[in-house]
Scaffold this motif. Sequence first.
Motif, mmCIF file in Angstrom:
data_model
loop_
_atom_site.group_PDB
_atom_site.id
_atom_site.type_symbol
_atom_site.label_atom_id
_atom_site.label_comp_id
_atom_site.label_asym_id
_atom_site.label_seq_id
_atom_site.Cartn_x
_atom_site.Cartn_y
_atom_site.Cartn_z
ATOM 1 N N UNK A 656 6.147 -9.866 7.623
ATOM 2 C CA UNK A 656 6.684 -11.209 7.571
ATOM 3 C C UNK A 656 8.075 -11.261 6.960
ATOM 4 N N UNK A 657 8.790 -12.343 7.203
ATOM 5 C CA UNK A 657 10.158 -12.497 6.710
ATOM 6 C C UNK A 657 10.255 -13.451 5.527
ATOM 7 N N UNK A 658 9.170 -14.082 5.116
ATOM 8 C CA UNK A 658 9.204 -15.037 4.012
ATOM 9 C C UNK A 658 9.307 -14.297 2.687
ATOM 10 N N UNK A 659 9.679 -15.072 1.596
ATOM 11 C CA UNK A 659 9.785 -14.455 0.284
ATOM 12 C C UNK A 659 8.450 -13.903 -0.189
ATOM 13 N N UNK A 660 7.355 -14.539 0.225
ATOM 14 C CA UNK A 660 6.036 -14.066 -0.194
ATOM 15 C C UNK A 660 5.707 -12.703 0.402
ATOM 16 N N UNK A 661 6.388 -12.334 1.488
ATOM 17 C CA UNK A 661 6.116 -11.034 2.118
ATOM 18 C C UNK A 661 6.949 -9.912 1.538
ATOM 19 N N UNK A 662 7.897 -10.215 0.702
ATOM 20 C CA UNK A 662 8.791 -9.181 0.172
ATOM 21 C C UNK A 662 8.043 -8.188 -0.697
ATOM 22 N N UNK A 663 7.223 -8.735 -1.602
ATOM 23 C CA UNK A 663 6.503 -7.842 -2.515
ATOM 24 C C UNK A 663 5.549 -6.889 -1.803
ATOM 25 N N UNK A 664 4.600 -7.391 -0.979
ATOM 26 C CA UNK A 664 3.667 -6.481 -0.304
ATOM 27 C C UNK A 664 4.357 -5.441 0.568
ATOM 28 N N UNK A 665 5.396 -5.859 1.311
ATOM 29 C CA UNK A 665 6.055 -4.899 2.197
ATOM 30 C C UNK A 665 6.782 -3.821 1.396
ATOM 31 N N UNK A 666 7.527 -4.228 0.361
ATOM 32 C CA UNK A 666 8.294 -3.250 -0.415
ATOM 33 C C UNK A 666 7.367 -2.269 -1.128
ATOM 34 N N UNK A 667 6.279 -2.779 -1.709
ATOM 35 C CA UNK A 667 5.348 -1.879 -2.397
ATOM 36 C C UNK A 667 4.660 -0.934 -1.407
ATOM 37 N N UNK A 668 4.355 -1.406 -0.181
ATOM 38 C CA UNK A 668 3.760 -0.535 0.828
ATOM 39 C C UNK A 668 4.737 0.574 1.224
ATOM 40 N N UNK A 669 6.035 0.209 1.373
ATOM 41 C CA UNK A 669 7.042 1.218 1.708
ATOM 42 C C UNK A 669 7.165 2.246 0.586
ATOM 43 N N UNK A 670 7.133 1.773 -0.675
ATOM 44 C CA UNK A 670 7.223 2.696 -1.814
ATOM 45 C C UNK A 670 6.013 3.646 -1.853
ATOM 46 N N UNK A 671 4.852 3.103 -1.604
ATOM 47 C CA UNK A 671 3.670 3.980 -1.604
ATOM 48 C C UNK A 671 3.754 5.011 -0.479
ATOM 49 N N UNK A 672 4.297 4.607 0.667
ATOM 50 C CA UNK A 672 4.463 5.565 1.761
ATOM 51 C C UNK A 672 5.438 6.670 1.371
ATOM 52 N N UNK A 673 6.504 6.300 0.658
ATOM 53 C CA UNK A 673 7.470 7.304 0.227
ATOM 54 C C UNK A 673 6.831 8.287 -0.759
ATOM 55 N N UNK A 674 6.118 7.771 -1.748
ATOM 56 C CA UNK A 674 5.489 8.668 -2.732
ATOM 57 C C UNK A 674 4.384 9.511 -2.096
ATOM 58 N N UNK A 675 3.662 8.948 -1.138
ATOM 59 C CA UNK A 675 2.640 9.746 -0.460
ATOM 60 C C UNK A 675 3.267 10.839 0.401
ATOM 61 N N UNK A 676 4.396 10.533 1.035
ATOM 62 C CA UNK A 676 5.081 11.567 1.815
ATOM 63 C C UNK A 676 5.543 12.694 0.909
ATOM 64 N N UNK A 677 6.102 12.341 -0.258
ATOM 65 C CA UNK A 677 6.496 13.381 -1.210
ATOM 66 C C UNK A 677 5.280 14.180 -1.672
ATOM 67 N N UNK A 678 4.154 13.491 -1.841
ATOM 68 C CA UNK A 678 2.912 14.175 -2.233
ATOM 69 C C UNK A 678 2.471 15.170 -1.153
ATOM 70 N N UNK A 679 2.591 14.760 0.106
ATOM 71 C CA UNK A 679 2.217 15.653 1.199
ATOM 72 C C UNK A 679 3.045 16.936 1.184
#
Length: 796
Positions: A656-679
């Motif tokens: 989503x593009x609303x302000x309420x979607x900023x937090x979930x999307x950014x945290x999901x992207x961060x978790x993907x980055x840390x999981x990729x580094x973990x892999x």
Amino acid sequence: MSGRARLALCAWAATLMAACALLPLVDPATWILQAALLLAVQSGVGAAARRVPLARPLTIAAQALVTLVFLTLVFARQQALAGLVPGPQAFQRFADLLRQGGDDIARYAIPAPLESDGIRLMLVGGVLVIGLLVDALAVTFRSAAPAGLPLLALYSVAAGLSEGGTDWLWFLVAAAGYLMLLLAEGRDRLSQWGRVFGGTPRTPGGERSGAVAPVRTGRRIGAFALGVALVVPLALPAMDGGLLDSAKTGVGSGSGGGGTISAVNPLVSLRDSLNVDENREVLSVDTDSEDLSNLYLRIVSLDDFDGTTWKPSKRHITAVPDGSFPTPVGLGPDTKRVETRTTISAADWYAQDWLPMPYPPSGVRIAGSWRYEPVGMTLVGDHGQNTRGLTYEVRSLNVQPTADQLAAAPPPPAALKREHTELPDSLPEVVSETARQVTAGAANSYEQAVKLQEYFAVNGGFEYDTEVKVGSGSQAIARFLKDKQGFCVHFSFAMAAMARSLDIPARVAVGFAPGSPQADGSVSVGLRDAHAWPEVYFEGVGWTRFEPTPTRGTTPSYTQTETPGSTVPDPALPSRNAETEPSAAPSTSESCTAQDKKLDACGGESAVAVPVTGGDGPKWYGVLAWVLGGLAVPLIPLAPMLWRLRTRSVRLGAHGRAEADAGPHTLAVWQELTDTAWDFGILPEESQTPRKAAARIVRLGRLEPTAAAAVHRVADAVEQVLYAPRPRLTAGLTEDVHRASAGLRAAVGRGTRLRARFAPRSTVRVVWAVSARWAALKQRAVAARPTWRKASGQQG
């Protein structure tokens, strides 16, 4: 003793307790001591590696390497480098032993001989592999629950092969070992949190009077689960095998004489060799006998009847006697006999473990490794030996009793009569009632046997039909007597059982009926000559052949009657499927019209070439299950990669593009980055701030400036949504994760890249998620319990 050491000891014990289910399969059971010692070494190596400490994969690799070295020392020392280091020759030796073990398993019954190195390697090596899996799961990865799967596999293999009635005992032992492992892991986990609260009160001396509450509760649950597992199956309907079920033609077992056990399943081996559509030549026979009608080639006798099937009983085997064989049991000096010589050549495609010979043999000349079973006077191949392409010479006795001799035969020995007239209680009463009705008026056992033969072959109204479908279970003979349709297996099984019901010693022989004479004077024995027939014992004559199957084989001359209009086949004629004139080539398969079938002019299928079934083939849902299972098998190794791809797609996908979607999307992207580094080998540090975690990924991943900047941009976006009063969306985060992933991939070797793709470390989050949901479910159940109790109290 530390908690992990206690857990390792329990894993060792649980594996051995599950391996005890294999004890009835081999005699003697001394292999378990060797397996226990090697398993202890394997467990000790794991304990030492974990104490160093080594990484988990290195710990498992060290255990596997030491296990391989010790197996080489025990089974392939002469082929190894310096007696320890396995090389190509050692691995070839392992392959040969495993192949030999597979052959022995297919040939021997339970218990199989332990002197077979192939079976010993399969037992010891299998237990060590299971032990390695259990130790890795329960101790190295500290997850005892999944360790039950390899233990279950070990028990299931033993239970599937065992023929005894003590499977419940071995299940109890294996299950107790698994519960012990679970309790040890639970106690180890609790001990990491300090003192365990609860439990029994202390005695005046300060000691607890019993186990603490969690352990006591675990024991109670375990005992209750074991009780349910043992009792519930007793209330379920059992699956009953068929008397003529081709998959349960079973074999007997024995303690083994001369170092080997004679325990081949002749019906299964014949069916495997002969169940083809073409009537190919199996054996070419040259004999000096003038009477080809009695040239039956006997493979083995089936003398153990359990109500479901006939099978060889427990027997000892010895070395093949030099010179002449002993006189057949029961054969007296007054019975006429003529010794004949027969040369038999087996086709190069016909691999039979038992040696087809005229009965009774008096001597044999054959190359290869063979053993002699004195009770049935048969030869069985040793360690993979079979008849493929062999030519051998057999001296045999053409026993020619008269009807008067058989009628005047004295009673058989008590021990022989007791063994060969035994019938199970499950046999329907109609079998013995029919036998008494058919033989009414007979003056002796001989006349009774002849009346039984005529009942099936002449005047009973039975039809020879290879396509009949007979049901399964103890009612199979009764159903055959009612429907009066079947082939030689049905006729021979039924006559032998009915003879036993009249206290006449009887058994079933399996082999070949007389074949087709050829132009060169030889006899061609084809697939359709495979046959089964009953043998009846008469003192002074021995085991005597009868022929109840209509249109098959030849009727013995000593059983011909003077009954007018008798349609018993002329004993001078060969089998119905034999050609009337000699042929220079073996018989071929011919199509059979409906009219020919009515006139019984068609050659019948082998008794063992056509398996008898009790249904109309596999059910659709069974086929569907196998198809789905076959499709799922190749997906199992790819499951971690597929899950990782799906997770990455969800985290970096549309949002989503609303302000309420900023937090979930950014945290999901961060978790993907840390999981990729973990892999790629960089473990996540949850306690660090995003900025420090990003710096750590850049440092450990040795990222180039472009990839490093992408990582820091994602970290800045995370801090912004965590701490800013009004979080806002940051563009380009998905592209930054892709840049960081490319940088991590470029900085590692090929092995790490393959590991990150096909076995990503971050997939352990699946296990964590399942564990969290299970814990939440238990918490909800505990929270709801007071409400139940309160409601119950109010109702009371």
